[in-house]
Design a protein around this motif. Structure first.
Motif, PDB file in Angstrom:
ATOM      1  N   LYS A 161       0.777  -1.013   0.000  1.00  0.00           N
ATOM      2  CA  LYS A 161      -0.276   0.153   0.002  1.00  0.00           C
ATOM      3  C   LYS A 161       1.012   0.994   0.020  1.00  0.00           C
ATOM      4  N   LEU A 162       0.412   2.494  -0.907  1.00  0.00           N
ATOM      5  CA  LEU A 162       1.223   3.157  -0.930  1.00  0.00           C
ATOM      6  C   LEU A 162       0.817   4.596   0.153  1.00  0.00           C
ATOM      7  N   TYR A 163       1.405   5.018   0.910  1.00  0.00           N
ATOM      8  CA  TYR A 163       0.558   6.130   1.921  1.00  0.00           C
ATOM      9  C   TYR A 163       1.469   7.626   1.326  1.00  0.00           C
ATOM     10  N   PHE A 164       0.817   8.543   1.081  1.00  0.00           N
ATOM     11  CA  PHE A 164       1.263   9.958   0.775  1.00  0.00           C
ATOM     12  C   PHE A 164       1.649  10.347   1.692  1.00  0.00           C
ATOM     13  N   LEU A 165       2.823  11.013   1.672  1.00  0.00           N
ATOM     14  CA  LEU A 165       3.651  11.678   1.726  1.00  0.00           C
ATOM     15  C   LEU A 165       3.278  13.328   1.837  1.00  0.00           C
ATOM     16  N   GLU A 166       3.742  14.386   1.022  1.00  0.00           N
ATOM     17  CA  GLU A 166       3.836  14.944   0.085  1.00  0.00           C
ATOM     18  C   GLU A 166       4.100  15.475  -0.989  1.00  0.00           C
ATOM     19  N   VAL A 167       3.566  17.127  -1.692  1.00  0.00           N
ATOM     20  CA  VAL A 167       3.627  16.924  -2.956  1.00  0.00           C
ATOM     21  C   VAL A 167       5.088  18.100  -2.660  1.00  0.00           C
ATOM     22  N   ASN A 168       6.061  18.182  -3.392  1.00  0.00           N
ATOM     23  CA  ASN A 168       6.760  19.019  -3.593  1.00  0.00           C
ATOM     24  C   ASN A 168       7.042  19.718  -5.389  1.00  0.00           C
ATOM     25  N   THR A 169       6.028  21.000  -5.247  1.00  0.00           N
ATOM     26  CA  THR A 169       5.736  21.797  -6.401  1.00  0.00           C
ATOM     27  C   THR A 169       6.581  22.257  -6.884  1.00  0.00           C
ATOM     28  N   ILE A 170       8.234  22.783  -6.339  1.00  0.00           N
ATOM     29  CA  ILE A 170       9.065  23.246  -6.776  1.00  0.00           C
ATOM     30  C   ILE A 170      10.464  22.183  -6.163  1.00  0.00           C
ATOM     31  N   PRO A 171      10.714  21.191  -6.319  1.00  0.00           N
ATOM     32  CA  PRO A 171      11.471  19.912  -6.317  1.00  0.00           C
ATOM     33  C   PRO A 171      13.417  20.486  -6.564  1.00  0.00           C
ATOM     34  N   GLY A 172      14.189  20.148  -6.060  1.00  0.00           N
ATOM     35  CA  GLY A 172      15.222  20.740  -6.031  1.00  0.00           C
ATOM     36  C   GLY A 172      15.784  20.368  -7.673  1.00  0.00           C
ATOM     37  N   MET A 173      16.938  21.318  -7.902  1.00  0.00           N
ATOM     38  CA  MET A 173      17.783  20.603  -9.303  1.00  0.00           C
ATOM     39  C   MET A 173      18.808  21.264  -9.307  1.00  0.00           C
ATOM     40  N   SER A 174      19.306  20.973  -7.686  1.00  0.00           N
ATOM     41  CA  SER A 174      21.246  20.987  -7.347  1.00  0.00           C
ATOM     42  C   SER A 174      21.652  19.875  -8.210  1.00  0.00           C
ATOM     43  N   ARG A 175      23.022  19.933  -8.629  1.00  0.00           N
ATOM     44  CA  ARG A 175      23.614  18.039  -8.619  1.00  0.00           C
ATOM     45  C   ARG A 175      22.702  17.232  -7.559  1.00  0.00           C
ATOM     46  N   ASN A 176      22.940  17.484  -6.166  1.00  0.00           N
ATOM     47  CA  ASN A 176      22.851  16.305  -5.901  1.00  0.00           C
ATOM     48  C   ASN A 176      21.551  16.035  -5.576  1.00  0.00           C
ATOM     49  N   SER A 177      20.438  16.921  -6.338  1.00  0.00           N
ATOM     50  CA  SER A 177      19.052  16.445  -6.205  1.00  0.00           C
ATOM     51  C   SER A 177      18.002  15.488  -7.247  1.00  0.00           C
ATOM     52  N   ILE A 178      16.844  15.129  -6.213  1.00  0.00           N
ATOM     53  CA  ILE A 178      16.546  13.447  -7.275  1.00  0.00           C
ATOM     54  C   ILE A 178      16.041  13.671  -8.311  1.00  0.00           C
ATOM     55  N   VAL A 179      15.828  14.560  -8.801  1.00  0.00           N
ATOM     56  CA  VAL A 179      14.213  14.933 -10.332  1.00  0.00           C
ATOM     57  C   VAL A 179      15.556  14.958 -11.014  1.00  0.00           C
ATOM     58  N   PRO A 180      16.532  15.802 -11.180  1.00  0.00           N
ATOM     59  CA  PRO A 180      17.601  15.904 -12.726  1.00  0.00           C
ATOM     60  C   PRO A 180      18.125  14.538 -12.531  1.00  0.00           C
ATOM     61  N   ARG A 181      18.448  13.593 -11.866  1.00  0.00           N
ATOM     62  CA  ARG A 181      18.936  11.997 -11.494  1.00  0.00           C
ATOM     63  C   ARG A 181      18.003  11.868 -12.076  1.00  0.00           C
ATOM     64  N   GLN A 182      16.824  11.489 -11.758  1.00  0.00           N
ATOM     65  CA  GLN A 182      15.642  10.809 -12.494  1.00  0.00           C
ATOM     66  C   GLN A 182      15.259  11.081 -13.895  1.00  0.00           C
ATOM     67  N   ALA A 183      15.317  12.443 -14.639  1.00  0.00           N
ATOM     68  CA  ALA A 183      15.516  12.362 -16.131  1.00  0.00           C
ATOM     69  C   ALA A 183      16.536  11.886 -16.673  1.00  0.00           C
ATOM     70  N   LYS A 184      17.066  11.954 -16.472  1.00  0.00           N
ATOM     71  CA  LYS A 184      18.864  11.536 -16.492  1.00  0.00           C
ATOM     72  C   LYS A 184      18.267  10.069 -16.134  1.00  0.00           C
ATOM     73  N   ALA A 185      17.698   9.462 -15.788  1.00  0.00           N
ATOM     74  CA  ALA A 185      17.856   7.834 -16.132  1.00  0.00           C
ATOM     75  C   ALA A 185      16.949   7.530 -17.056  1.00  0.00           C
ATOM     76  N   TYR A 186      15.804   8.957 -17.201  1.00  0.00           N
ATOM     77  CA  TYR A 186      14.766   8.821 -18.612  1.00  0.00           C
ATOM     78  C   TYR A 186      14.989   9.064 -19.451  1.00  0.00           C
ATOM     79  N   GLY A 187      17.056   9.774 -19.537  1.00  0.00           N
ATOM     80  CA  GLY A 187      17.190   9.597 -20.814  1.00  0.00           C
ATOM     81  C   GLY A 187      17.418  11.166 -21.380  1.00  0.00           C
ATOM     82  N   LYS A 188      16.839  12.259 -21.121  1.00  0.00           N
ATOM     83  CA  LYS A 188      16.740  13.794 -20.590  1.00  0.00           C
ATOM     84  C   LYS A 188      17.627  13.960 -20.105  1.00  0.00           C
TER      85      LYS A 188
END
Length: 325
Positions: free
Chosen positions: A283-310
Motif C-alpha cells: 500500500k502507498l501512503y501519501f506523504l507530500e507534494v513538492n511543487t518546486i523540487p530541487g534542481m541541484s547536482r545532488n537533487s533527485i529530479v535531475p537524476r530521475q530525468a537522466k535515468a529517463y534519458g533526458k
C-alpha cells in the motif's frame, strides 16, 4: 529572438542555500541558443538581478524589470526555484500573474494547498488516497505531551506543516524528546504536524506535463543512513542511497505512477513536481507534494530525468516552453 528568463532564487526560509545551488545548476545548463538567463535573488525586501556581466542590480517590483546600461529589460518567463516561501506557497505566483508574466511552476491555489501539508493530505483523503494518521498543532495551543502519547504509539513524527528539506523534523522515540522536537518544528512554522510513523520503503516520483504529454520519471527508492531522509541525508553525499529505478514490483510501480498522475491532475499542478510516499504491505501512503523540487547536482529530479534519458538542459527547456504562450 531569444527570451529573457528570470531564474528566481533565494527566499525567506531555511532552504535558501539549496535554492541558490539549484539556481546555479539551471543557469549553467539552460539553452543559451534560445534563452538569455538572469539570476534574480529574492530575500525579504531585497530583489537583485545578476548574470555573467553584472551583479546586484535592483529589480523594479512594480513591473519586475531592471535597468542595465540605460536599457530597461523585461522578463519573458520566470523559472521559480525558491524552496519554501515565497516561491512554493503561491505568493510569488500571485505577483507574477498580476503582471501577466508566465512562470514554470504550479499556480497560486495548487502551490498554497500543497505547501500546507495537513490541508493537502486531508483534501486528497476525499479522493480515497491513503496517508498517515496525523493531527495539527498551532504554536498558540498548549497540548500536553501525554495527549500525544495517547494518540500515537512510539515512534511518531513531528514536523513543520509548511516547509521542506526536512528542517525541523524529528522522529520521537521516547517521552523526553517530545518538547524539544516540538520547539524545533515551531522554529520553522507556527503550525506543526504530529504524524504516525509508518515503517516501510520510501519512494518518490517525479513528473511533469508539457503541452503535448505528461512524463512520469523513474521512481526513486530512498535508503537513508539516518533515521529518516532528513536534510543531512538529502544533501550530503553518501548519507543516503537513492536507487533509480526503485526495487519494487511492476504492479507497485504502475500503481505509484498512476496515483502520481492522478494527484497531479487532482491538485491541478503544472511544471515539474515530486511526490513522496511510504510503501508498506503493497500500500502507498501519501506523504507530500513538492511543487518546486530541487534542481541541484545532488537533487533527485535531475537524476530521475537522466535515468529517463533526458538531460537537465532538455528538462529546463521543456518547463520553459510549456509555460510560454
Amino acid at each position: 529572438m531569444k527570451k529573457n528568463i528570470a531564474i528566481i532564487i533565494g527566499g525567506n526560509s531555511s532552504e535558501i542555500e539549496i535554492s541558490i545551488e539549484s539556481g546555479e545548476q539551471i543557469f549553467e545548463n539552460i539553452d543559451r541558443e534560445k534563452y538569455i538567463p538572469y539570476k534574480v535573488f529574492l530575500r525579504g525586501k531585497d530583489w537583485l538581478v545578476s548574470n555573467e556581466t553584472f551583479e546586484n542590480v535592483s529589480v523594479n517590483k512594480n513591473d519586475f524589470s531592471f535597468v542595465f546600461e540605460n536599457n530597461e529589460i523585461h522578463f519573458d518567463c520566470a523559472f521559480i526555484i525558491i524552496h519554501g516561501t515565497p516561491g512554493e506557497d503561491g505568493k510569488l505566483q500571485g505577483y507574477l500573474e498580476l503582471l501577466d508574466i508566465p512562470y514554470t511552476s504550479s499556480g497560486v491555489l495548487s502551490s498554497a494547498l500543497t505547501f500546507d501539508k495537513y490541508a493537502c493530505k486531508n483534501y486528497l483523503k476525499t479522493y480515497g488516497i491513503l496517508s498517515p494518521k496525523s493531527i495539527l498543532i498551532s504554536i498558540n495551543e498548549r497540548i500536553a505531551a501525554e495527549h500525544l502519547t495517547k494518540n500515537f504509539d512510539f515512534p511518531f513524527i513531528v514536523k513543520p506543516n509548511r516547509g521542506g528539506s526536512s528542517f525541523g523534523i524529528s522522529i520521537i522515540n521516547k517521552f523526553e524528546d517530545i518538547e524539544t522536537s516540538l520547539q524545533a518544528a515551531f522554529s520553522e512554522d507556527d503550525k506543526v504536524i504530529v504524524e504516525e510513523f509508518i515503517e516501510g520503503i520510501e519512494l518518490t516520483c517525479g513528473l511533469f506535463e508539457t503541452k503535448k504529454e505528461k512524463t512520469i520519471l523513474p521512481i526513486t527508492e530512498i535508503v537513508s543512513k539516518n533515521a529518516f531522509f532528513d536534510f543531512e541525508a538529502k544533501y550530503t553525499p553518501d548519507m543516503a542511497e537513492e536507487i533509480i529505478p526503485a526495487r519494487i514490483a511492476k504492479a507497485v510501480k504502475d500503481n505509484c505512477e498512476n496515483l502520481s498522475a492522478d494527484i497531479y491532475d487532482i491538485l491541478k499542478c503544472k511544471g515539474v513536481i515530486r511526490i513522496d510516499y511510504i510503501l508498506k504491505n503493497e500500500k502507498l501512503y501519501f506523504l507530500e507534494v513538492n511543487t518546486i523540487p530541487g534542481m541541484s547536482r545532488n537533487s533527485i529530479v535531475p537524476r530521475q530525468a537522466k535515468a529517463y534519458g533526458k538531460s537537465i538542459k532538455h528538462l529546463i527547456s521543456n518547463l520553459i516552453e510549456n509555460c510560454l504562450p
